[in-house]
Design a protein around this motif. Sequence first.
Motif, mmCIF file in Angstrom:
data_model
loop_
_atom_site.group_PDB
_atom_site.id
_atom_site.type_symbol
_atom_site.label_atom_id
_atom_site.label_comp_id
_atom_site.label_asym_id
_atom_site.label_seq_id
_atom_site.Cartn_x
_atom_site.Cartn_y
_atom_site.Cartn_z
ATOM 1 N N VAL A 126 2.897 -0.133 4.045
ATOM 2 C CA VAL A 126 3.975 0.309 4.935
ATOM 3 C C VAL A 126 4.802 1.339 4.176
ATOM 4 O O VAL A 126 5.370 1.028 3.123
ATOM 5 C CB VAL A 126 4.869 -0.866 5.375
ATOM 6 N N GLU A 127 4.853 2.570 4.700
ATOM 7 C CA GLU A 127 5.632 3.650 4.093
ATOM 8 C C GLU A 127 6.497 4.295 5.158
ATOM 9 O O GLU A 127 6.157 4.259 6.351
ATOM 10 C CB GLU A 127 4.721 4.736 3.523
ATOM 11 N N THR A 128 7.591 4.912 4.751
ATOM 12 C CA THR A 128 8.326 5.716 5.713
ATOM 13 C C THR A 128 7.464 6.903 6.127
ATOM 14 O O THR A 128 6.563 7.322 5.385
ATOM 15 C CB THR A 128 9.642 6.239 5.122
ATOM 16 N N VAL A 129 7.727 7.434 7.296
ATOM 17 C CA VAL A 129 6.975 8.608 7.752
ATOM 18 C C VAL A 129 7.136 9.750 6.758
ATOM 19 O O VAL A 129 6.166 10.442 6.410
ATOM 20 C CB VAL A 129 7.436 9.043 9.161
ATOM 21 N N GLU A 130 8.351 9.940 6.277
ATOM 22 C CA GLU A 130 8.617 11.016 5.324
ATOM 23 C C GLU A 130 7.748 10.880 4.070
ATOM 24 O O GLU A 130 7.132 11.852 3.609
ATOM 25 C CB GLU A 130 10.094 11.015 4.940
ATOM 26 N N THR A 131 7.681 9.664 3.509
ATOM 27 C CA THR A 131 6.878 9.438 2.314
ATOM 28 C C THR A 131 5.392 9.615 2.591
ATOM 29 O O THR A 131 4.669 10.232 1.796
ATOM 30 C CB THR A 131 7.138 8.024 1.766
ATOM 31 N N ALA A 132 4.942 9.083 3.721
ATOM 32 C CA ALA A 132 3.522 9.176 4.057
ATOM 33 C C ALA A 132 3.071 10.625 4.225
ATOM 34 O O ALA A 132 1.981 11.002 3.783
ATOM 35 C CB ALA A 132 3.236 8.392 5.332
ATOM 36 N N LEU A 133 3.917 11.450 4.843
ATOM 37 C CA LEU A 133 3.567 12.860 5.009
ATOM 38 C C LEU A 133 3.604 13.589 3.672
ATOM 39 O O LEU A 133 2.730 14.409 3.368
ATOM 40 C CB LEU A 133 4.507 13.524 6.005
ATOM 41 N N PHE B 98 -4.410 3.941 10.981
ATOM 42 C CA PHE B 98 -3.002 4.279 10.776
ATOM 43 C C PHE B 98 -2.222 4.040 12.061
ATOM 44 O O PHE B 98 -2.674 4.364 13.161
ATOM 45 C CB PHE B 98 -2.860 5.740 10.340
ATOM 46 N N LEU B 99 -1.016 3.478 11.899
ATOM 47 C CA LEU B 99 -0.092 3.262 13.000
ATOM 48 C C LEU B 99 1.229 3.892 12.624
ATOM 49 O O LEU B 99 1.655 3.807 11.470
ATOM 50 C CB LEU B 99 0.141 1.761 13.249
ATOM 51 N N VAL B 100 1.891 4.537 13.587
ATOM 52 C CA VAL B 100 3.231 5.053 13.369
ATOM 53 C C VAL B 100 4.173 4.262 14.269
ATOM 54 O O VAL B 100 3.999 4.219 15.488
ATOM 55 C CB VAL B 100 3.335 6.553 13.672
ATOM 56 N N ILE B 101 5.149 3.607 13.642
ATOM 57 C CA ILE B 101 6.070 2.721 14.344
ATOM 58 C C ILE B 101 7.475 3.263 14.274
ATOM 59 O O ILE B 101 7.954 3.630 13.208
ATOM 60 C CB ILE B 101 6.024 1.310 13.715
ATOM 61 N N ARG B 102 8.130 3.331 15.418
ATOM 62 C CA ARG B 102 9.514 3.800 15.475
ATOM 63 C C ARG B 102 10.470 2.621 15.460
ATOM 64 O O ARG B 102 10.279 1.658 16.196
ATOM 65 C CB ARG B 102 9.730 4.620 16.756
ATOM 66 N N VAL C 87 1.965 2.714 8.941
ATOM 67 C CA VAL C 87 1.304 1.499 8.487
ATOM 68 C C VAL C 87 -0.181 1.800 8.323
ATOM 69 O O VAL C 87 -0.827 2.296 9.251
ATOM 70 C CB VAL C 87 1.501 0.346 9.493
ATOM 71 N N THR C 88 -0.708 1.518 7.147
ATOM 72 C CA THR C 88 -2.132 1.682 6.869
ATOM 73 C C THR C 88 -2.793 0.317 6.894
ATOM 74 O O THR C 88 -2.342 -0.606 6.202
ATOM 75 C CB THR C 88 -2.351 2.329 5.489
#
Length: 202
Positions: A123-130, A198-202, A162-163
Amino acid sequence: MKKMAALGLAALLAAGLSGCGGRAAGGNEFAPAENSIYIAEDGKVSSAFVEPYEEEYYTEDSLKSYLEEALAGQYGDLNVTLRECAVENGSMKAVFDYGSPEDLVGFLADQKSEDLDLADFQVETVETALAEGTVTADALVGAADGSPVDFETLARQKGYVVTVEGTASVCAQGEILYVSEGVEMTDGTARVDGGPAFLVIR
């Protein structure tokens, strides 16, 4: 000792019911109806084991005592706590909270559950994952309609990436906005079998 405890827990809590349940009526709490993983709005992870139960062998108190003893003894090296357990309405349920995704993967590795079987979970923030190249926009589609995702839209999100590698049903306190190929969405639950997904959760 650890293996025997793991097999005992697997025997109690290895099979799931159909339908994740995901969130309770209020939309915020974990209300699992099957073996599943839950992501809270702060990125913390939990898991649930739910098993149909017919015999009147275990009480809620005895199940709680058994699980807490196993966690304190055989799983003392992992940051995992029992949030709740119940024996009612023909089923047994246990919900666990984890200090990190690594604790989740380590704990599940011992449980021998076919529908919660993870090789990796992050689980990473979107910013970190990008920034780290974990995922790109062109690997994702809208969870609701399969629509394409552009980088600018993804970069504006303030949630988590989320990976998932393995087999799991994943629910979230927030909304699952985007998923990668191969993820099946059912009533707000993301089902992964294989991966990495991969999942992106808001």
